[in-house]
Design a protein around this motif. Structure first.
Motif, PDB file in Angstrom:
ATOM      1  N   LEU A  64      -4.630  -2.580  -9.547  1.00  0.00           N
ATOM      2  CA  LEU A  64      -3.651  -3.241 -10.405  1.00  0.00           C
ATOM      3  C   LEU A  64      -3.867  -2.915 -11.876  1.00  0.00           C
ATOM      4  O   LEU A  64      -2.907  -2.704 -12.619  1.00  0.00           O
ATOM      5  CB  LEU A  64      -3.700  -4.752 -10.199  1.00  0.00           C
ATOM      6  N   THR A  65      -5.123  -2.865 -12.301  1.00  0.00           N
ATOM      7  CA  THR A  65      -5.430  -2.514 -13.690  1.00  0.00           C
ATOM      8  C   THR A  65      -4.919  -1.116 -14.000  1.00  0.00           C
ATOM      9  O   THR A  65      -4.305  -0.874 -15.044  1.00  0.00           O
ATOM     10  CB  THR A  65      -6.948  -2.610 -13.953  1.00  0.00           C
ATOM     11  N   HIS A  66      -5.158  -0.180 -13.091  1.00  0.00           N
ATOM     12  CA  HIS A  66      -4.698   1.202 -13.284  1.00  0.00           C
ATOM     13  C   HIS A  66      -3.169   1.262 -13.342  1.00  0.00           C
ATOM     14  O   HIS A  66      -2.599   1.921 -14.213  1.00  0.00           O
ATOM     15  CB  HIS A  66      -5.226   2.089 -12.168  1.00  0.00           C
ATOM     16  N   LEU A  67      -2.508   0.578 -12.413  1.00  0.00           N
ATOM     17  CA  LEU A  67      -1.047   0.642 -12.352  1.00  0.00           C
ATOM     18  C   LEU A  67      -0.389  -0.018 -13.560  1.00  0.00           C
ATOM     19  O   LEU A  67       0.643   0.462 -14.048  1.00  0.00           O
ATOM     20  CB  LEU A  67      -0.540  -0.007 -11.063  1.00  0.00           C
ATOM     21  N   THR A  68      -0.957  -1.102 -14.046  1.00  0.00           N
ATOM     22  CA  THR A  68      -0.346  -1.788 -15.187  1.00  0.00           C
ATOM     23  C   THR A  68      -0.652  -1.113 -16.510  1.00  0.00           C
ATOM     24  O   THR A  68       0.005  -1.404 -17.516  1.00  0.00           O
ATOM     25  CB  THR A  68      -0.785  -3.276 -15.244  1.00  0.00           C
ATOM     26  N   SER A  69      -1.619  -0.204 -16.534  1.00  0.00           N
ATOM     27  CA  SER A  69      -1.934   0.499 -17.778  1.00  0.00           C
ATOM     28  C   SER A  69      -1.071   1.747 -17.960  1.00  0.00           C
ATOM     29  O   SER A  69      -1.106   2.360 -19.021  1.00  0.00           O
ATOM     30  CB  SER A  69      -3.408   0.888 -17.809  1.00  0.00           C
ATOM     31  N   LYS A  95       5.827 -10.987  -0.868  1.00  0.00           N
ATOM     32  CA  LYS A  95       6.294  -9.862  -1.673  1.00  0.00           C
ATOM     33  C   LYS A  95       5.573  -9.895  -3.018  1.00  0.00           C
ATOM     34  O   LYS A  95       5.473 -10.929  -3.663  1.00  0.00           O
ATOM     35  CB  LYS A  95       7.789  -9.925  -1.904  1.00  0.00           C
ATOM     36  N   SER A  96       5.062  -8.759  -3.412  1.00  0.00           N
ATOM     37  CA  SER A  96       4.383  -8.647  -4.695  1.00  0.00           C
ATOM     38  C   SER A  96       5.365  -8.877  -5.827  1.00  0.00           C
ATOM     39  O   SER A  96       6.519  -8.449  -5.764  1.00  0.00           O
ATOM     40  CB  SER A  96       3.756  -7.256  -4.831  1.00  0.00           C
ATOM     41  N   SER A  97       4.888  -9.546  -6.872  1.00  0.00           N
ATOM     42  CA  SER A  97       5.741  -9.756  -8.049  1.00  0.00           C
ATOM     43  C   SER A  97       6.021  -8.442  -8.768  1.00  0.00           C
ATOM     44  O   SER A  97       6.887  -8.373  -9.626  1.00  0.00           O
ATOM     45  CB  SER A  97       5.096 -10.754  -9.004  1.00  0.00           C
ATOM     46  N   TYR A  98       5.300  -7.390  -8.425  1.00  0.00           N
ATOM     47  CA  TYR A  98       5.509  -6.075  -9.042  1.00  0.00           C
ATOM     48  C   TYR A  98       6.510  -5.223  -8.270  1.00  0.00           C
ATOM     49  O   TYR A  98       6.798  -4.110  -8.656  1.00  0.00           O
ATOM     50  CB  TYR A  98       4.185  -5.319  -9.158  1.00  0.00           C
ATOM     51  N   SER A  99       7.035  -5.741  -7.154  1.00  0.00           N
ATOM     52  CA  SER A  99       8.017  -4.990  -6.377  1.00  0.00           C
ATOM     53  C   SER A  99       9.327  -4.920  -7.133  1.00  0.00           C
ATOM     54  O   SER A  99       9.654  -5.817  -7.914  1.00  0.00           O
ATOM     55  CB  SER A  99       8.264  -5.667  -5.032  1.00  0.00           C
ATOM     56  N   GLY A 100      10.085  -3.878  -6.853  1.00  0.00           N
ATOM     57  CA  GLY A 100      11.401  -3.756  -7.465  1.00  0.00           C
ATOM     58  C   GLY A 100      12.310  -4.877  -6.999  1.00  0.00           C
ATOM     59  O   GLY A 100      12.179  -5.369  -5.882  1.00  0.00           O
ATOM     60  N   GLY A 101      13.229  -5.271  -7.829  1.00  0.00           N
ATOM     61  CA  GLY A 101      14.135  -6.369  -7.513  1.00  0.00           C
ATOM     62  C   GLY A 101      14.947  -6.138  -6.259  1.00  0.00           C
ATOM     63  O   GLY A 101      14.568  -6.521  -5.171  1.00  0.00           O
ATOM     64  N   HIS A 102      16.078  -5.455  -6.385  1.00  0.00           N
ATOM     65  CA  HIS A 102      16.959  -5.226  -5.241  1.00  0.00           C
ATOM     66  C   HIS A 102      17.056  -3.744  -4.913  1.00  0.00           C
ATOM     67  O   HIS A 102      17.967  -3.330  -4.221  1.00  0.00           O
ATOM     68  CB  HIS A 102      18.343  -5.806  -5.531  1.00  0.00           C
ATOM     69  N   GLU A 103      16.125  -2.961  -5.410  1.00  0.00           N
ATOM     70  CA  GLU A 103      16.170  -1.522  -5.175  1.00  0.00           C
ATOM     71  C   GLU A 103      15.594  -1.142  -3.813  1.00  0.00           C
ATOM     72  O   GLU A 103      15.649  -0.001  -3.408  1.00  0.00           O
ATOM     73  CB  GLU A 103      15.388  -0.761  -6.261  1.00  0.00           C
ATOM     74  N   GLY A 104      14.972  -2.081  -3.117  1.00  0.00           N
ATOM     75  CA  GLY A 104      14.392  -1.773  -1.822  1.00  0.00           C
ATOM     76  C   GLY A 104      12.955  -1.308  -1.890  1.00  0.00           C
ATOM     77  O   GLY A 104      12.358  -0.990  -0.876  1.00  0.00           O
TER      78      GLY A 104
END
Length: 65
Positions: free
Chosen positions: A58-63, A13-22
């Motif tokens: 990832l660069t695009h998404l984190t910016s 699971k990516s560390s960027y995934s939502g916690g418990h939102e699914g």
């Protein structure tokens, strides 16, 4: 002659995934490329990117705010 046995990718699971939102995104190393898939719909397949394209994504998404 020995034929290499293909190994199954190890998805995490990516560390960027939502916690418990699914909203879970999984990634895996696919022989030098990166696989991305929806953990809720494993039969839908996956997106395969080069490492460079994955870094750009990832660069695009984190910016974004």
């Amino acid at each position: 002659m020995n034929t290499p046995v293909p190994t199954r990718p190890i998805w995490r699971k990516s560390s960027y995934s939502g916690g418990h939102e699914g909203d879970c995104v999984e990634v895996a190393d696919l022989n030098g490329r990166i696989g991305i898939r929806d953990s809720k719909n494993l039969t839908a397949g996956h997106l395969t990117l080069t490492r460079e394209a994955f870094t750009t994504l990832l660069t695009h998404l984190t910016s974004r705010p």
